[in-house]
Write a protein that holds these residues in place. Structure first.
Motif, mmCIF file in Angstrom:
data_model
loop_
_atom_site.group_PDB
_atom_site.id
_atom_site.type_symbol
_atom_site.label_atom_id
_atom_site.label_comp_id
_atom_site.label_asym_id
_atom_site.label_seq_id
_atom_site.Cartn_x
_atom_site.Cartn_y
_atom_site.Cartn_z
ATOM 1 N N LEU A 135 -18.037 42.319 28.296
ATOM 2 C CA LEU A 135 -16.695 42.744 27.877
ATOM 3 C C LEU A 135 -16.684 41.414 26.606
ATOM 4 O O LEU A 135 -16.113 41.616 25.438
ATOM 5 N N TYR A 136 -17.479 40.361 26.950
ATOM 6 C CA TYR A 136 -17.461 39.402 26.093
ATOM 7 C C TYR A 136 -18.089 39.739 24.788
ATOM 8 O O TYR A 136 -17.818 39.358 23.772
ATOM 9 N N LEU A 137 -19.233 40.360 25.098
ATOM 10 C CA LEU A 137 -20.122 40.758 23.715
ATOM 11 C C LEU A 137 -19.551 41.810 23.114
ATOM 12 O O LEU A 137 -19.705 41.798 22.029
ATOM 13 N N GLU A 138 -18.739 42.654 23.765
ATOM 14 C CA GLU A 138 -18.186 43.999 23.022
ATOM 15 C C GLU A 138 -16.995 43.492 22.321
ATOM 16 O O GLU A 138 -16.734 43.555 21.150
ATOM 17 N N ARG A 139 -16.141 42.318 22.653
ATOM 18 C CA ARG A 139 -14.971 42.101 21.976
ATOM 19 C C ARG A 139 -15.115 40.878 20.925
ATOM 20 O O ARG A 139 -14.657 41.108 20.061
ATOM 21 N N GLU A 140 -16.038 39.959 21.491
ATOM 22 C CA GLU A 140 -15.972 38.942 20.524
ATOM 23 C C GLU A 140 -17.168 38.828 19.678
ATOM 24 O O GLU A 140 -17.362 38.329 18.439
ATOM 25 N N LEU A 141 -18.470 39.858 19.666
ATOM 26 C CA LEU A 141 -19.592 39.894 18.875
ATOM 27 C C LEU A 141 -19.502 41.226 18.638
ATOM 28 O O LEU A 141 -20.588 41.627 17.917
ATOM 29 N N GLY A 142 -18.579 42.360 18.860
ATOM 30 C CA GLY A 142 -18.701 43.641 18.242
ATOM 31 C C GLY A 142 -19.980 44.591 18.713
ATOM 32 O O GLY A 142 -20.413 45.442 17.867
ATOM 33 N N TRP A 143 -20.560 44.183 19.983
ATOM 34 C CA TRP A 143 -21.432 45.053 20.698
ATOM 35 C C TRP A 143 -20.824 46.415 20.938
ATOM 36 O O TRP A 143 -19.716 46.615 21.030
ATOM 37 N N LYS A 144 -21.813 47.522 20.961
ATOM 38 C CA LYS A 144 -21.611 48.782 21.492
ATOM 39 C C LYS A 144 -22.472 48.898 22.753
ATOM 40 O O LYS A 144 -23.372 48.130 23.030
ATOM 41 N N GLY A 145 -22.162 49.892 23.422
ATOM 42 C CA GLY A 145 -23.201 50.176 24.663
ATOM 43 C C GLY A 145 -22.536 51.238 25.540
ATOM 44 O O GLY A 145 -21.979 52.289 25.131
ATOM 45 N N LEU A 146 -23.081 51.053 26.859
ATOM 46 C CA LEU A 146 -22.777 52.056 27.886
ATOM 47 C C LEU A 146 -22.387 51.541 29.070
ATOM 48 O O LEU A 146 -23.011 50.466 29.739
ATOM 49 N N LEU A 147 -21.257 51.823 29.632
ATOM 50 C CA LEU A 147 -20.780 51.522 30.941
ATOM 51 C C LEU A 147 -21.026 52.374 32.116
ATOM 52 O O LEU A 147 -20.671 53.669 31.808
ATOM 53 N N VAL A 148 -21.945 52.323 33.010
ATOM 54 C CA VAL A 148 -22.173 53.171 34.260
ATOM 55 C C VAL A 148 -21.515 52.646 35.436
ATOM 56 O O VAL A 148 -21.665 51.576 35.857
ATOM 57 N N GLU A 149 -20.734 53.662 36.105
ATOM 58 C CA GLU A 149 -19.917 53.339 37.315
ATOM 59 C C GLU A 149 -19.752 54.459 37.833
ATOM 60 O O GLU A 149 -19.302 55.654 37.586
ATOM 61 N N PRO A 150 -20.449 54.617 39.199
ATOM 62 C CA PRO A 150 -20.278 55.826 40.186
ATOM 63 C C PRO A 150 -19.194 55.972 41.148
ATOM 64 O O PRO A 150 -18.843 57.194 41.419
ATOM 65 N N ASP A 151 -18.429 54.834 41.198
ATOM 66 C CA ASP A 151 -17.302 54.922 42.057
ATOM 67 C C ASP A 151 -16.307 55.738 41.254
ATOM 68 O O ASP A 151 -15.763 55.168 40.190
ATOM 69 N N SER A 162 -9.598 50.960 28.144
ATOM 70 C CA SER A 162 -9.921 51.333 26.689
ATOM 71 C C SER A 162 -10.968 50.739 26.172
ATOM 72 O O SER A 162 -11.059 50.014 25.234
ATOM 73 N N ARG A 163 -12.250 50.419 26.912
ATOM 74 C CA ARG A 163 -13.394 49.686 26.221
ATOM 75 C C ARG A 163 -13.893 50.477 25.208
ATOM 76 O O ARG A 163 -13.833 51.778 24.957
ATOM 77 N N LYS A 164 -14.509 49.665 24.296
ATOM 78 C CA LYS A 164 -15.019 50.319 22.944
ATOM 79 C C LYS A 164 -16.286 50.455 23.437
ATOM 80 O O LYS A 164 -17.572 50.182 22.220
ATOM 81 N N ALA A 165 -16.803 51.181 24.313
ATOM 82 C CA ALA A 165 -18.191 51.495 24.379
ATOM 83 C C ALA A 165 -18.272 52.777 25.214
ATOM 84 O O ALA A 165 -17.162 53.544 25.826
ATOM 85 N N HIS A 166 -19.444 53.567 25.286
ATOM 86 C CA HIS A 166 -19.446 54.666 25.940
ATOM 87 C C HIS A 166 -19.323 54.502 27.535
ATOM 88 O O HIS A 166 -19.745 53.393 27.898
ATOM 89 N N SER A 167 -18.840 55.522 28.300
ATOM 90 C CA SER A 167 -19.078 55.361 29.701
ATOM 91 C C SER A 167 -19.462 56.625 30.362
ATOM 92 O O SER A 167 -19.222 57.872 29.570
ATOM 93 N N ILE A 168 -19.845 56.486 31.772
ATOM 94 C CA ILE A 168 -20.321 57.488 32.371
ATOM 95 C C ILE A 168 -20.156 57.546 33.670
ATOM 96 O O ILE A 168 -20.239 56.500 34.191
ATOM 97 N N HIS A 169 -19.376 58.405 34.509
ATOM 98 C CA HIS A 169 -19.185 58.618 35.873
ATOM 99 C C HIS A 169 -20.469 59.163 36.643
ATOM 100 O O HIS A 169 -20.538 60.134 36.880
ATOM 101 N N ALA A 170 -21.241 58.073 36.788
ATOM 102 C CA ALA A 170 -22.553 58.474 37.522
ATOM 103 C C ALA A 170 -23.213 57.205 37.967
ATOM 104 O O ALA A 170 -22.996 56.005 37.799
#
Length: 302
Positions: A135-151, A162-170
């Protein structure tokens, strides 16, 4: 009498056939063209699956598919990936800077010299805020990415941030192909159910899809990862072994080693063989850096 028989009988009545003949010819031509187009389309579909066909596949049809298979990549991209949020962040603690447990985010930022606009993958993203290594990299340095969470519960909470990254329930597959698994929900300790656990069934379980990391990267059209955060409660080494390292480039890895059944040393040895150096240990996490990035004085990174 059928509809077609009645129509032909009407056309064959005296005085009707000459006037109906042009209409009959036109109708026959249209039907012939429709039949031809149907046959051509059927042949084309039998050779190549369209995106629509991929979406209509049963989930089990893709189990065991090679991780680079285009149908699998399309299936993930169109049906499972959630796009970055456009709404403002909705954080419980918006004034916090580094949300990681032991300062992992800022260590990674320093290793990469404050790089802006990088790309991350965080597997085991929890609720997208607490204990987040990205989250620090995303908010402070403008990174993009992918958040993977199975639960399922954690993923629902993650979406609310409202994260500014793609996400997937997997989950990340421990095999080089997709599969569906039983997942034991346990807040930050959720994990894929092992064979030894299958008999007990105490607790809360969910059926969750697992996709190879490489398949997810292909779905995002990105095979270069600046930072991979891997916290999958014991499957870390198995996941890393699915990566085709000749096709994927990862600069920095943060890998939890505590629950790896093969042992921490096996994890370190594997990544060292892949060209990484163990840079530091933060709590239960190893920080590995690609050796080529360390060809500068180490004091610059401390």
């Amino acid at each position: 009498m059928g509809v077609w028989a009645e129509w032909w009988w009407w056309c064959a009545r005296p005085g009707r056939l000459p006037r109906a003949a042009p209409l009959s010819i036109l109708l026959a031509t249209v039907l012939a063209l429709i039949s031809l187009l149907f046959l051509l389309n059927a042949k084309a579909l039998s050779r190549h699956a369209s995106p629509r066909q991929v979406l209509e596949l049963e989930d089990h049809d893709l189990e065991g598919a090679p991780q680079h298979h285009p149908d699998l990549v399309t299936y993930i991209r169109q049906l499972h990936l959630v796009h970055p949020a456009t709404a403002p962040y909705n954080l419980n603690n918006p004034n916090t800077t580094d949300f990681s447990q032991n300062g992992q985010s800022k260590v990674v930022a320093k290793i990469l010299r404050g790089k802006r606009g990088g790309f991350f993958v965080e597997a085991g993203a929890y609720n997208g805020e607490e204990l987040s290594n990205t989250l620090y990299l995303e908010r402070e340095l403008g990174w993009k990415g992918l958040l993977v969470e199975p639960d399922p519960w954690n993923f629902w909470a993650l979406r609310k941030r409202s994260r500014k990254a793609h996400s997937i329930h997997a989950c990340l597959s421990p095999n080089p192909f997709p599969r569906e698994v039983s997942f034991k929900q346990s807040d930050t300790m959720g994990h894929i159910v092992s064979r030894s656990e299958e008999g007990g069934r105490q607790g809360i379980y969910a059926r969750v899809k697992c996709f190879p990391l490489y398949s997810l990267l292909l779905a995002l059209n990105s095979t270069h990862v600046d930072f991979l955060s891997l916290d999958v409660e014991g499957a870390e080494l198995q996941v890393l072994k699915t990566v085709p390292w000749e096709s994927v480039s990862i600069d920095v890895l943060c890998v939890e080693h505590r629950h790896v059944p093969e042992g921490s040393q096996a994890l370190a040895t594997f990544l060292q063989e892949k060209g990484y150096k163990l840079f530091s240990t933060l709590g239960d996490d190893f920080i590995f850096v690609k050796t080529s990035l360390l060809e500068r004085p180490s004091e610059d990174l401390l």
